[in-house]
Design a protein around this motif. Structure first.
Motif, PDB file in Angstrom:
ATOM      1  N   ASN A  99       7.879  -1.253   1.909  1.00 50.92           N
ATOM      2  CA  ASN A  99       7.263   0.034   2.212  1.00 50.92           C
ATOM      3  C   ASN A  99       5.757  -0.087   2.020  1.00 50.92           C
ATOM      4  OD1 ASN A  99       9.733   1.744   2.548  1.00 50.92           O
ATOM      5  ND2 ASN A  99      10.061   1.140   0.419  1.00 50.92           N
ATOM      6  N   LEU A 100       5.033   0.904   2.527  1.00 54.05           N
ATOM      7  CA  LEU A 100       3.602   0.950   2.278  1.00 54.05           C
ATOM      8  C   LEU A 100       3.342   1.895   1.110  1.00 54.05           C
ATOM      9  CD1 LEU A 100       0.640   0.786   4.503  1.00 54.05           C
ATOM     10  CD2 LEU A 100       0.808   2.854   3.127  1.00 54.05           C
TER      11      LEU A 100
ATOM     12  N   TYR B  18       7.475   7.290   8.350  1.00 52.17           N
ATOM     13  CA  TYR B  18       6.133   7.757   8.004  1.00 52.17           C
ATOM     14  C   TYR B  18       6.142   9.009   7.129  1.00 52.17           C
ATOM     15  CZ  TYR B  18       4.764   4.420  11.548  1.00 52.17           C
ATOM     16  OH  TYR B  18       4.609   3.270  12.275  1.00 52.17           O
ATOM     17  N   ASN B  19       7.219   9.193   6.373  1.00 52.77           N
ATOM     18  CA  ASN B  19       7.239  10.256   5.381  1.00 52.77           C
ATOM     19  C   ASN B  19       6.605   9.746   4.092  1.00 52.77           C
ATOM     20  OD1 ASN B  19       8.800  12.165   6.973  1.00 52.77           O
ATOM     21  ND2 ASN B  19      10.536  10.783   6.642  1.00 52.77           N
ATOM     22  N   SER B  20       5.702  10.527   3.510  1.00 46.26           N
ATOM     23  CA  SER B  20       5.042  10.150   2.262  1.00 46.26           C
ATOM     24  C   SER B  20       5.757  10.795   1.086  1.00 46.26           C
ATOM     25  CB  SER B  20       3.580  10.601   2.260  1.00 46.26           C
ATOM     26  OG  SER B  20       2.834   9.871   3.200  1.00 46.26           O
TER      27      SER B  20
ATOM     28  N   THR C 143      -9.398   7.244   6.106  1.00 44.97           N
ATOM     29  CA  THR C 143      -8.190   7.475   6.892  1.00 44.97           C
ATOM     30  C   THR C 143      -7.499   6.141   7.169  1.00 44.97           C
ATOM     31  OG1 THR C 143      -9.120   9.429   7.954  1.00 44.97           O
ATOM     32  CG2 THR C 143      -7.254   8.399   9.043  1.00 44.97           C
ATOM     33  N   LEU C 144      -6.211   6.076   6.860  1.00 39.65           N
ATOM     34  CA  LEU C 144      -5.424   4.872   7.119  1.00 39.65           C
ATOM     35  C   LEU C 144      -4.658   5.064   8.416  1.00 39.65           C
ATOM     36  CD1 LEU C 144      -4.472   2.093   6.129  1.00 39.65           C
ATOM     37  CD2 LEU C 144      -2.634   3.249   4.884  1.00 39.65           C
ATOM     38  N   HIS C 145      -4.866   4.142   9.364  1.00 39.34           N
ATOM     39  CA  HIS C 145      -4.239   4.217  10.683  1.00 39.34           C
ATOM     40  C   HIS C 145      -3.091   3.205  10.758  1.00 39.34           C
ATOM     41  CE1 HIS C 145      -7.746   6.561  12.143  1.00 39.34           C
ATOM     42  NE2 HIS C 145      -8.416   5.783  11.308  1.00 39.34           N
ATOM     43  N   PHE C 146      -1.952   3.650  11.289  1.00 39.92           N
ATOM     44  CA  PHE C 146      -0.755   2.818  11.402  1.00 39.92           C
ATOM     45  C   PHE C 146      -0.533   2.444  12.869  1.00 39.92           C
ATOM     46  CE2 PHE C 146      -0.385   5.353   7.682  1.00 39.92           C
ATOM     47  CZ  PHE C 146       0.448   4.711   6.779  1.00 39.92           C
ATOM     48  N   PHE C 147      -0.294   1.162  13.126  1.00 45.21           N
ATOM     49  CA  PHE C 147       0.000   0.680  14.464  1.00 45.21           C
ATOM     50  C   PHE C 147       1.320  -0.101  14.435  1.00 45.21           C
ATOM     51  CE2 PHE C 147      -4.513   1.188  14.143  1.00 45.21           C
ATOM     52  CZ  PHE C 147      -4.958   1.585  15.407  1.00 45.21           C
TER      53      PHE C 147
END
Length: 363
Positions: free
Chosen positions: A19-20, A39-41, A350-354
């Motif tokens: 996980n991140l 992408y749930n925190s 801001t953290l961007h996810f690709f």
């Protein structure tokens, strides 16, 4: 190649394994979260001790706090240690940490090798620094004293902590700075170890290799940025990117080759590759932070990610961040890659996810 899927604002620090994990910026506290595959925190820990940095090795996540205590998340079990874990390694089936320890009475700093599973100190030495490197059989510290203008590399036996040798950077002489003042070389980073050589990056675009058995200088290379230079052991070369250049050092011949990417960057409207110490590497590409030119705005630029083909040195893919609100996004570090995902932190936090596109170019 990659598609943007998600973003999270106000990120202070992040890392990933399955996980991140990230620390959320806040004026009063910094909570620790993890992000699931959808992408749930989810908040794991609420800050009571000022979380500063989160990082991971294998399946364990570590958190630095304002007061130095480390919290280890291991199969949801949380333990605390009053140590600074500088570097962690997995040796002989054990998780071992090389830590900074501060004497509460004398305030003296030392480095210990610590088995945190057994809560046991293996050895202690009287030098400590934030610049450390774990070699195959040795442990290295670069001790820096700014007031005394000292930068000394110490080499210790990794098993028992015995001092094997030390190398004072003053032995390299001096260079003339921008004011033509003779200045001793400063330490930047440990690059890596290869066939009995330790590669060290220094100020004024200098890289040296030291004999790992005695600390003697073997080779020097200059006019390249050591901060963005990586060691590719299997390919027997040092490789780096930055500005408009790409460089390789063939470790078999010690030959340095510099290739300028000006034509390709101009064609792609890229002003330059950012000189950042983090960038993603796959078998086929370098993924780097870059600055894109803005039409009619010569004093500004937009942040972008570019994928540079390792064979052709052409840009195969790029992602340019949105400036639709007149707020030009810049990048404070390079992208990180984990399997099919790419992560990019921008200068606004801001953290961007690709995610990698399916049935596209495989990298």
């Amino acid at each position: 190649m990659y598609l943007k899927k998600h973003s999270i604002n106000a990120i202070k620090s992040y890392c990933f394994n399955e996980n991140l994990y990230y620390i959320k910026k806040d004026t009063n506290k910094n909570d620790l979260f993890y992000v699931d595959k959808n992408y749930n925190s989810l908040c794991i820990l609420s800050d009571e001790d000022k979380f500063q940095e989160v990082y991971s090795i294998d399946d364990i996540v570590y958190v630095n706090t304002l007061h130095g205590k480390e919290i280890v998340i291991d199969n949801k079990k949380i333990e605390g240690f009053d140590l600074y874990f500088n570097v962690i390694s997995f040796e002989d089936g054990q998780y071992l940490a090389y830590c900074m320890e501060r004497d509460k009475v004398t305030n003296q700093k030392s480095t210990i090798k610590f088995d945190f599973r057994k809560n046991k100190i293996i050895w202690r030495v009287d030098k400590s620094s934030g610049f450390n490197y774990i070699g195959k059989n040795q442990f290295f510290i670069c001790f820096i004293d700014i007031i005394k203008e000292l930068s000394i590399i110490f080499c210790y036996n990794k098993i028992n902590g015995e001092l094997l040798w030390q190398f004072d950077l003053k032995e390299l002489g001096t260079y003339k700075d921008v004011l033509s003042i003779e200045t001793p070389y400063g330490f930047e980073k440990f690059i890596g170890e290869w066939r009995g050589q330790l590669f060290v990056g220094l100020s004024e675009s200098l890289i040296v290799s030291l004999d790992i058995t005695n600390g003697k200088v073997i080779n020097k290379w200059d006019k390249i940025n050591p901060g963005t230079t990586l060691l590719f052991s299997a390919e027997e070369k040092l490789v780096g990117l930055g500005g408009i250049g790409y460089w390789e050092i063939d470790l078999k011949t010690n030959e340095l080759t510099i290739t300028y990417l000006s034509e390709e960057l101009m064609k792609q409207n890229v002003r330059g590759i950012n000189d950042l110490n983090i960038y993603g590497v796959t078998d086929a590409h370098f993924f780097c932070a870059a600055d894109m030119k803005i039409p009619d705005e010569p004093d500004h630029h937009i942040g972008a990610i570019v994928a540079i083909n390792r064979q052709t040195l052409k840009i195969d893919w790029k992602y340019v961040f949105d400036d639709s609100q007149g707020q030009w996004t810049t990048l404070s570090e390079g992208p990180r890659i984990d399997n099919a995902k790419l992560y990019q932190l921008d200068s606004r936090g801001t953290l961007h996810f690709f995610e990698k596109e399916v049935d596209k170019i495989i990298v």
